[in-house]
Design a protein around this motif. Sequence first.
Motif, PDB file in Angstrom:
ATOM      1  N   LEU A  52      15.181  37.181  19.414  1.00 48.00           N
ATOM      2  CA  LEU A  52      15.273  36.868  17.985  1.00 48.00           C
ATOM      3  C   LEU A  52      14.027  37.317  17.236  1.00 48.00           C
ATOM      4  O   LEU A  52      14.104  37.864  16.127  1.00 48.00           O
ATOM      5  CB  LEU A  52      15.505  35.376  17.776  1.00 48.00           C
ATOM      6  CG  LEU A  52      16.887  34.857  18.122  1.00 48.00           C
ATOM      7  CD1 LEU A  52      16.901  33.328  18.103  1.00 48.00           C
ATOM      8  CD2 LEU A  52      17.929  35.415  17.177  1.00 48.00           C
ATOM      9  N   ARG A  53      12.874  37.083  17.846  1.00 48.54           N
ATOM     10  CA  ARG A  53      11.613  37.501  17.223  1.00 48.54           C
ATOM     11  C   ARG A  53      11.562  39.009  17.068  1.00 48.54           C
ATOM     12  O   ARG A  53      11.207  39.534  16.005  1.00 48.54           O
ATOM     13  CB  ARG A  53      10.426  37.011  18.060  1.00 48.54           C
ATOM     14  CG  ARG A  53       9.070  37.281  17.390  1.00 48.54           C
ATOM     15  CD  ARG A  53       7.932  37.123  18.344  1.00 48.54           C
ATOM     16  NE  ARG A  53       8.113  38.101  19.417  1.00 48.54           N
ATOM     17  CZ  ARG A  53       7.678  37.948  20.649  1.00 48.54           C
ATOM     18  NH1 ARG A  53       7.038  36.881  20.994  1.00 48.54           N
ATOM     19  NH2 ARG A  53       7.878  38.879  21.554  1.00 48.54           N
ATOM     20  N   ASP A  54      11.949  39.732  18.119  1.00 47.12           N
ATOM     21  CA  ASP A  54      11.940  41.193  18.056  1.00 47.12           C
ATOM     22  C   ASP A  54      12.914  41.708  17.000  1.00 47.12           C
ATOM     23  O   ASP A  54      12.598  42.643  16.260  1.00 47.12           O
ATOM     24  CB  ASP A  54      12.277  41.793  19.424  1.00 47.12           C
ATOM     25  CG  ASP A  54      11.184  41.559  20.455  1.00 47.12           C
ATOM     26  OD1 ASP A  54      10.067  41.149  20.071  1.00 47.12           O
ATOM     27  OD2 ASP A  54      11.453  41.778  21.649  1.00 47.12           O
ATOM     28  N   ALA A  55      14.084  41.099  16.915  1.00 43.56           N
ATOM     29  CA  ALA A  55      15.068  41.513  15.916  1.00 43.56           C
ATOM     30  C   ALA A  55      14.542  41.261  14.504  1.00 43.56           C
ATOM     31  O   ALA A  55      14.703  42.100  13.607  1.00 43.56           O
ATOM     32  CB  ALA A  55      16.385  40.778  16.132  1.00 43.56           C
ATOM     33  N   THR A  56      13.889  40.125  14.314  1.00 42.48           N
ATOM     34  CA  THR A  56      13.317  39.805  13.010  1.00 42.48           C
ATOM     35  C   THR A  56      12.228  40.807  12.628  1.00 42.48           C
ATOM     36  O   THR A  56      12.172  41.281  11.483  1.00 42.48           O
ATOM     37  CB  THR A  56      12.750  38.374  13.008  1.00 42.48           C
ATOM     38  OG1 THR A  56      13.813  37.473  13.309  1.00 42.48           O
ATOM     39  CG2 THR A  56      12.143  38.007  11.669  1.00 42.48           C
ATOM     40  N   LEU A  57      11.363  41.146  13.575  1.00 39.04           N
ATOM     41  CA  LEU A  57      10.301  42.117  13.302  1.00 39.04           C
ATOM     42  C   LEU A  57      10.880  43.481  12.957  1.00 39.04           C
ATOM     43  O   LEU A  57      10.392  44.156  12.046  1.00 39.04           O
ATOM     44  CB  LEU A  57       9.351  42.221  14.496  1.00 39.04           C
ATOM     45  CG  LEU A  57       8.495  40.989  14.772  1.00 39.04           C
ATOM     46  CD1 LEU A  57       7.733  41.141  16.081  1.00 39.04           C
ATOM     47  CD2 LEU A  57       7.535  40.732  13.623  1.00 39.04           C
ATOM     48  N   LEU A  58      11.926  43.883  13.661  1.00 40.00           N
ATOM     49  CA  LEU A  58      12.571  45.158  13.378  1.00 40.00           C
ATOM     50  C   LEU A  58      13.166  45.159  11.967  1.00 40.00           C
ATOM     51  O   LEU A  58      13.036  46.142  11.230  1.00 40.00           O
ATOM     52  CB  LEU A  58      13.645  45.454  14.417  1.00 40.00           C
ATOM     53  CG  LEU A  58      14.339  46.799  14.315  1.00 40.00           C
ATOM     54  CD1 LEU A  58      13.342  47.956  14.376  1.00 40.00           C
ATOM     55  CD2 LEU A  58      15.379  46.935  15.410  1.00 40.00           C
ATOM     56  N   LEU A  59      13.789  44.063  11.579  1.00 44.90           N
ATOM     57  CA  LEU A  59      14.338  43.962  10.223  1.00 44.90           C
ATOM     58  C   LEU A  59      13.233  44.019   9.172  1.00 44.90           C
ATOM     59  O   LEU A  59      13.396  44.642   8.118  1.00 44.90           O
ATOM     60  CB  LEU A  59      15.150  42.678  10.072  1.00 44.90           C
ATOM     61  CG  LEU A  59      16.500  42.668  10.771  1.00 44.90           C
ATOM     62  CD1 LEU A  59      17.118  41.266  10.720  1.00 44.90           C
ATOM     63  CD2 LEU A  59      17.441  43.689  10.154  1.00 44.90           C
ATOM     64  N   GLN A  60      12.110  43.377   9.451  1.00 43.90           N
ATOM     65  CA  GLN A  60      10.990  43.422   8.510  1.00 43.90           C
ATOM     66  C   GLN A  60      10.456  44.841   8.358  1.00 43.90           C
ATOM     67  O   GLN A  60      10.163  45.294   7.242  1.00 43.90           O
ATOM     68  CB  GLN A  60       9.869  42.491   8.960  1.00 43.90           C
ATOM     69  CG  GLN A  60      10.196  41.023   8.792  1.00 43.90           C
ATOM     70  CD  GLN A  60       9.124  40.123   9.383  1.00 43.90           C
ATOM     71  OE1 GLN A  60       8.285  40.547  10.166  1.00 43.90           O
ATOM     72  NE2 GLN A  60       9.160  38.848   9.016  1.00 43.90           N
ATOM     73  N   LEU A  61      10.329  45.560   9.478  1.00 40.98           N
ATOM     74  CA  LEU A  61       9.869  46.954   9.414  1.00 40.98           C
ATOM     75  C   LEU A  61      10.843  47.822   8.639  1.00 40.98           C
ATOM     76  O   LEU A  61      10.443  48.689   7.857  1.00 40.98           O
ATOM     77  CB  LEU A  61       9.666  47.510  10.829  1.00 40.98           C
ATOM     78  CG  LEU A  61       8.469  46.977  11.594  1.00 40.98           C
ATOM     79  CD1 LEU A  61       8.505  47.476  13.035  1.00 40.98           C
ATOM     80  CD2 LEU A  61       7.177  47.386  10.919  1.00 40.98           C
ATOM     81  N   THR A  62      12.130  47.589   8.856  1.00 41.40           N
ATOM     82  CA  THR A  62      13.144  48.348   8.130  1.00 41.40           C
ATOM     83  C   THR A  62      13.051  48.073   6.635  1.00 41.40           C
ATOM     84  O   THR A  62      13.107  49.004   5.825  1.00 41.40           O
ATOM     85  CB  THR A  62      14.553  47.987   8.651  1.00 41.40           C
ATOM     86  OG1 THR A  62      14.608  48.271  10.048  1.00 41.40           O
ATOM     87  CG2 THR A  62      15.631  48.757   7.936  1.00 41.40           C
ATOM     88  N   ALA A  63      12.880  46.809   6.262  1.00 41.76           N
ATOM     89  CA  ALA A  63      12.745  46.457   4.846  1.00 41.76           C
ATOM     90  C   ALA A  63      11.504  47.099   4.234  1.00 41.76           C
ATOM     91  O   ALA A  63      11.547  47.604   3.108  1.00 41.76           O
ATOM     92  CB  ALA A  63      12.699  44.942   4.678  1.00 41.76           C
ATOM     93  N   GLN A  64      10.400  47.096   4.988  1.00 41.16           N
ATOM     94  CA  GLN A  64       9.180  47.741   4.485  1.00 41.16           C
ATOM     95  C   GLN A  64       9.397  49.236   4.296  1.00 41.16           C
ATOM     96  O   GLN A  64       8.945  49.822   3.309  1.00 41.16           O
ATOM     97  CB  GLN A  64       8.017  47.498   5.438  1.00 41.16           C
ATOM     98  CG  GLN A  64       7.505  46.075   5.428  1.00 41.16           C
ATOM     99  CD  GLN A  64       6.450  45.841   6.512  1.00 41.16           C
ATOM    100  OE1 GLN A  64       6.146  46.708   7.325  1.00 41.16           O
ATOM    101  NE2 GLN A  64       5.913  44.634   6.542  1.00 41.16           N
TER     102      GLN A  64
END
Length: 95
Positions: A52-64
């Motif tokens: 879940l943490r990795d998925a959240t970080l990936l989504l944050q990078l995508t948003a950035q």
Amino acid sequence: MKLTEDIKPVTYMKTRAAELLREVKRSRRPVVITQHGEAQAVVLDVATYEALRDATLLLQLTAQGEEDVQAGRTVPQAEAFARARKRLAQRERQG
């Protein structure tokens, strides 16, 4: 989620912590801990938490990245690769 199995009162966690942890690890399902009838916390196994943490970080990078594109903060691919090669070469010389 199985409501009869995956929602436990805080007293259950206090009196059967080891059993609760074994079940969470075995089932890989989160357990909601309630206090006074209201959800207060979620217990997850480590592998699920990390996923879940990795998925959240990936989504944050995508948003950035999307924000950068919208703001025009981009460089051509060839330039980006050239910069990366230059940094890698510098690190190889230093290390």
